[in-house]
Design an enzyme around this catalytic site. Structure first.
Site, mmCIF file in Angstrom:
data_model
loop_
_atom_site.group_PDB
_atom_site.id
_atom_site.type_symbol
_atom_site.label_atom_id
_atom_site.label_comp_id
_atom_site.label_asym_id
_atom_site.label_seq_id
_atom_site.Cartn_x
_atom_site.Cartn_y
_atom_site.Cartn_z
ATOM 1 N NE ARG A 1 -31.062 -68.755 8.963
ATOM 2 C CZ ARG A 1 -32.080 -68.962 8.144
ATOM 3 N NH1 ARG A 1 -32.956 -68.020 7.925
ATOM 4 N NH2 ARG A 1 -32.233 -70.127 7.566
ATOM 5 N NE ARG B 1 -50.497 -86.536 15.159
ATOM 6 C CZ ARG B 1 -51.657 -86.389 15.787
ATOM 7 N NH1 ARG B 1 -52.380 -87.456 16.155
ATOM 8 N NH2 ARG B 1 -52.131 -85.189 16.045
#
Ligand SMILES: Cc1cc2nc3c(=O)[nH]c(=O)nc-3n(C[C@H](O)[C@H](O)[C@H](O)COP(=O)(O)OP(=O)(O)OC[C@H]3O[C@@H](n4cnc5c(N)ncnc54)[C@H](O)[C@@H]3O)c2cc1C
Length: 366
Positions: free
Chosen positions: A175, A248
């Site tokens: 950004r 995970r």
């Protein structure tokens, strides 16, 4: 047969289904294997602080219908997620924006920042990235990769970035404004008073049994209703007959500290590999509450095995093929439906789950 629907799991998916079906006049039983409601959005109060027991949950969406729907069950505050990264004691703003670029290189204008990133990307001449490291460098350059991505990602996945496939990072949003708001969504916030109340309200007037694992009494429970909505792991439902889908997992280490403000922000990521946790959450900053004490949680990624809490599905080819086989079995069922993150083996944010549960109910055409 006592119930119209047995719903397995009191997370967001199961509870929305229960609520919507109950409104339509169906008789519902919800069974939940944990000793509390709400699945992974469960929040538990600690002397005025709402502790997110299964990891920080920030609600964000662009979908007005979803936003209006969830706001029926709680009032939301104006929390804006603006995480900080700590790399070897130095602090950086996230997501990557003009503040980060200034902290990294001292650049002050978007043009300077843009040129710096382009210059960094070119140094390595990576045309076809072969692994996550090459992918990240080709997208963002070496400095950001090494300081803010490498260690964090390696801890998250338990593997070297050079051994991870490039597709894990498809895009790295940057950004060129001084804007630390992590999400681009129109709506964002945290329910005042925590998430659990949302589920409690959804399940008002509905029969719920906690500490009840479907698999400890599978046939009897399945037979107690005409239809079933299952929101647990799809592979477990089929007794892992093709093998286990991989995840995970995470370990949460909570600490109560006798000081009012530990880190000054809700989320601080630790991006160097040598620190074993990926982030510290300070829960009170989600709610802006004033207390003499604070509660923090260190989040440690870890390998998963059957029986552990499953958090992040590993969406590689091997698991995609395995999931497809279980999905084929599920598609053949006539009175059992599968939905939610575990039954669909999908990383879902809360707004996705709401959207998906509401569509699921619509599609039942009741
Ligand atoms: C660490 C972490 C952070 C996250 N942060 C965000 C965030 O910031 N913003 C966001 O939008 N989303 C976030 N999410 C995603 C969010 O948690 C999910 O979208 C949502 O909780 C999924 O709801 P669900 O109902 O599908 O699953 P769950 O919440 O997992 O609910 C399933 C329920 O089924 C129960 N169950 C399973 N098997 C059985 C059985 N055999 N018998 C009885 N009960 C059973 C489980 O105990 C559980 O309560 C995050 C997820 C994780 C892992």
């Amino acid at each position: 047969m006592k119930y119209d629907y047995l719903i397995v799991g009191s997370g967001l998916f199961g509870s929305i289904c229960a609520h919507e079906l109950n409104k339509k006049g169906f008789k519902i039983l919800v069974v939940e294997k944990r000793n509390h409601l709400a699945g992974n959005i469960y929040t538990q109060e600690n002397n005025g602080i709402q502790v997110h027991k299964y990891g920080a949950h920030i609600f964000h969406t662009n979908n007005k219908l979803v936003w209006d729907y969830i706001n029926r069950f709680a009032e939301f505050n104006r929390f804006t997620n603006s995480p900080i990264a700590n790399y070897k004691g130095k602090l950086f703003n996230l997501p990557f924006n003009m503040n980060t670029f200034y902290q990294l290189w001292g650049v002050k204008t978007p043009d300077e920042a843009y040129r710096k990133i382009e210059e960094q990307k070119k140094v390595f001449h990576i045309e076809k990235p072969r692994n996550l490291e090459e992918q990240a460098i080709s997208l963002i350059g070496k400095d950001i990769y090494e300081i803010l991505i490498k260690g964090y990602t390696e801890k998250q996945w338990g593997r070297k970035a050079t051994e991870l496939p490039p597709f894990i990072i498809n895009r790295l949003p940057v950004r060129f404004t001084f804007d630390n708001n992590y999400f681009n969504d129109k709506y964002q916030g945290i329910p005042i008073g925590g998430y659990t109340q949302i589920i409690v309200k959804m399940l008002e007037g509905i029969d719920v049994k906690l500490n009840t694992d479907l698999f400890e009494n599978k046939q009897k429970l399945l037979d107690s209703a005409e239809k079933v909505i299952f929101t647990g792991p799809i592979d477990e439902f089929y007794d892992y007959q093709y093998g286990a889908l991989e995840y995970r997992s995470l370990l949460f280490e909570n600490e109560i500290i006798n000081e009012p403000n530990y880190q000054g922000n809700a989320v601080v990521n630790y991006t160097e590999y040598e620190i074993p946790y990926t982030r510290i959450i300070e829960h009170k900053h989600f709610d802006y509450v004033e207390t003499e004490h604070t509660v923090i949680t260190r989040e440690y990624p870890k390998d998963w095995k059957i029986g552990d809490e499953a958090y992040y599905p590993i969406n590689d080819d091997k698991n995609a093929k395995l999931y497809k086989k279980y999905k084929e079995l599920a598609d053949r069922e006539t009175r059992i439906h599968f939905g939610g993150r575990l039954a669909e083996y999908k990383y879902y944010d809360m707004h996705h789950v709401i959207d998906s549960a509401l569509k699921f109910i619509d599609n039942l055409k009741l």
